[in-house]
Scaffold this motif. Structure first.
Motif, PDB file in Angstrom:
ATOM      1  N   SER A 147      -6.008   0.839 -10.181  1.00 39.19           N
ATOM      2  CA  SER A 147      -6.658   0.105  -9.107  1.00 39.19           C
ATOM      3  C   SER A 147      -7.742   0.950  -8.451  1.00 39.19           C
ATOM      4  CB  SER A 147      -5.603  -0.301  -8.067  1.00 39.19           C
ATOM      5  OG  SER A 147      -6.167  -1.092  -7.045  1.00 39.19           O
ATOM      6  N   HIS A 182     -13.587  -4.094  -1.888  1.00 36.05           N
ATOM      7  CA  HIS A 182     -12.515  -5.002  -2.297  1.00 36.05           C
ATOM      8  C   HIS A 182     -11.741  -4.338  -3.424  1.00 36.05           C
ATOM      9  CE1 HIS A 182     -13.776  -8.516   0.093  1.00 36.05           C
ATOM     10  NE2 HIS A 182     -14.986  -8.001  -0.067  1.00 36.05           N
ATOM     11  N   GLN A 183     -10.460  -4.668  -3.497  1.00 36.12           N
ATOM     12  CA  GLN A 183      -9.568  -4.008  -4.453  1.00 36.12           C
ATOM     13  C   GLN A 183      -9.512  -4.779  -5.768  1.00 36.12           C
ATOM     14  OE1 GLN A 183      -5.353  -4.092  -3.542  1.00 36.12           O
ATOM     15  NE2 GLN A 183      -5.058  -2.031  -4.372  1.00 36.12           N
ATOM     16  N   TYR A 184      -9.679  -4.055  -6.854  1.00 39.84           N
ATOM     17  CA  TYR A 184      -9.610  -4.629  -8.202  1.00 39.84           C
ATOM     18  C   TYR A 184      -8.543  -3.866  -8.977  1.00 39.84           C
ATOM     19  CZ  TYR A 184     -14.069  -6.375  -6.527  1.00 39.84           C
ATOM     20  OH  TYR A 184     -15.045  -6.974  -5.765  1.00 39.84           O
ATOM     21  N   SER A 230     -10.755   0.410  -4.992  1.00 40.33           N
ATOM     22  CA  SER A 230     -11.552  -0.391  -4.065  1.00 40.33           C
ATOM     23  C   SER A 230     -13.010  -0.097  -4.376  1.00 40.33           C
ATOM     24  CB  SER A 230     -11.222  -0.033  -2.614  1.00 40.33           C
ATOM     25  OG  SER A 230      -9.921  -0.474  -2.284  1.00 40.33           O
ATOM     26  N   ASP A 263      -8.084  -8.148  -4.701  1.00 39.16           N
ATOM     27  CA  ASP A 263      -7.455  -8.152  -3.372  1.00 39.16           C
ATOM     28  C   ASP A 263      -6.042  -8.721  -3.420  1.00 39.16           C
ATOM     29  OD1 ASP A 263      -9.637  -6.972  -2.191  1.00 39.16           O
ATOM     30  OD2 ASP A 263     -10.523  -8.855  -1.504  1.00 39.16           O
ATOM     31  N   ASN A 264      -5.276  -8.276  -4.421  1.00 37.50           N
ATOM     32  CA  ASN A 264      -3.879  -8.686  -4.616  1.00 37.50           C
ATOM     33  C   ASN A 264      -3.711 -10.167  -4.959  1.00 37.50           C
ATOM     34  OD1 ASN A 264      -2.785  -6.115  -4.270  1.00 37.50           O
ATOM     35  ND2 ASN A 264      -2.646  -6.352  -2.044  1.00 37.50           N
ATOM     36  N   ARG A 320       0.814  -1.210   0.000  1.00 40.25           N
ATOM     37  CA  ARG A 320       0.000   0.000   0.000  1.00 40.25           C
ATOM     38  C   ARG A 320       0.850   1.264   0.000  1.00 40.25           C
ATOM     39  NH1 ARG A 320      -5.261  -1.249   0.659  1.00 40.25           N
ATOM     40  NH2 ARG A 320      -5.766  -3.296   1.483  1.00 40.25           N
TER      41      ARG A 320
END
Length: 341
Positions: free
Chosen positions: A80, A156-158, A82, A172-173, A27
């Motif tokens: 990216s 959630h992270q894309y 979230s 999410d990595n 991060r």
């Protein structure tokens, strides 16, 4: 700019991106305020920027959907967000986080897509990735998956990582898909500068069971929330079409010697393989209705083919994605099932 200099810059930029992913995992990449990186695309009051300036809501109602777009064009980068998706009955709703240059290259555009396909109550959202190159929309490279979580419960992270030789999609990595450029793909691999978009729109004609279930505006507004926006890549001058800025690019080739040759680590590759075995429900490589012969880059696995055959995907019709004044027709295949993680 001479071609050799351009090539060297792009080599530096691509190498930087692999380092950028390592930084992103901890991060360390900057999250930029919305106004610094983006502008509203359409939807007027259906786009709401939070007071912190770093989060935005996109909503869909009977009047319109909404969307935003990056200020800059990029040739490769790390992109990216979230995202928290709408809940409850979401059939016919599509939320998209994607890159495209269709406004500049209407007949030979490139595109890299995350598309989230809504569903009827009690059924899970599905996620679709797609890659177009050089206007090859007749060769859509769609894959579709379930998720191991409810994307409407929390953020959630894309992430899209795009270099001159690879495209990697992360959730999410966790890498869920890797597209490696091959000689046989030729111009089908995205290779022109693209802009980043985020949209929510009505895709009733195709998004849920081939258009069987449409958007029900009794449940509107449908709100998608975006935060932790990262734009990290090689910005391109839209007029001169040369690289104007390559964030944190190495200053010499010596700086690239410690960069791994692949953006996916061995541990991540295991996670990716497990995800695909458990959650992938459709792959263009096995769609015999659309492709009598699989595209050249496909590596066919009899075990994977047998597993995907259980989902019995059906080809769905055309829909329209709103890109301001431009609309793109979408094609693909539809499935209802998703495996648990």
């Amino acid at each position: 700019m001479e071609g050799s200099h351009m090539g060297l810059l792009l080599f530096f930029c691509s190498s930087m991106l692999f380092a950028a992913f390592a930084a992103a995992s901890s991060r360390n990449l900057p999250i930029i305020p919305f106004d610094e990186g983006y502008a509203p695309l359409f939807g007027d009051s259906n786009l709401v920027i939070h007071r912190d300036g770093k989060s935005v809501h996109l909503s869909l109602d009977e009047r319109t959907g909404s969307g935003f777009v990056s200020h800059d064009l990029y040739l490769h980068g790390y992109f990216s967000a979230s995202i928290k998706l709408p809940s409850d009955y979401t059939a016919g709703v599509v939320v998209a986080f994607y890159m495209s240059n269709g406004d500049m290259f209407q007949n030979n555009h490139d595109e890299i897509d995350f598309e989230f396909l809504g569903n009827i109550r009690g059924k899970d959202w599905r996620i679709q990735t797609n890659v177009y190159g050089n206007g090859s929309t007749n060769i859509g490279r769609e894959e579709r998956y379930g998720l191991w979580f409810d994307p409407a419960d929390d953020f959630h992270q894309y992430t899209i990582v795009w270099t001159d030789s690879q495209i990697i999609f992360y959730v999410d990595n966790v890498p869920i898909r890797e597209v490696t450029r091959t000689e046989s793909m030729g111009g089908d691999f995205p290779s022109k500068p693209m802009t980043l978009y985020a949209t929510i729109w009505d895709a009733s004609d195709w998004a849920t069971n081939g258009g069987k279930y449409r958007v029900n505006y009794k449940y509107a507004p449908y709100v998608a929330e975006f935060s932790d926006l990262v734009l990290h890549g090689c910005a391109v001058d839209p007029i001169e079409q040369h690289v104007a800025k390559c964030d944190n690019a190495p200053q010499s080739s010596e700086a690239t010697t410690t960069i791994p040759s692949s953006g996916v680590t061995p541990a991540q590759r295991i996670k990716m393989e497990n995800f695909r075995k458990k959650h992938m429900t459709y792959s263009y490589c096995y769609d015999k209705v659309r492709y009598k012969v699989p595209p050249s880059e496909c590596v066919i696995s009899s075990q994977e083919a047998e597993r995907l055959r259980r989902f019995d995907p059906v080809t769905f019709g055309s829909g329209r994605r709103h890109h301001g004044k431009r609309h793109r027709r979408s094609r693909g295949s539809q499935t209802e099932a998703a495996a648990s993680f």
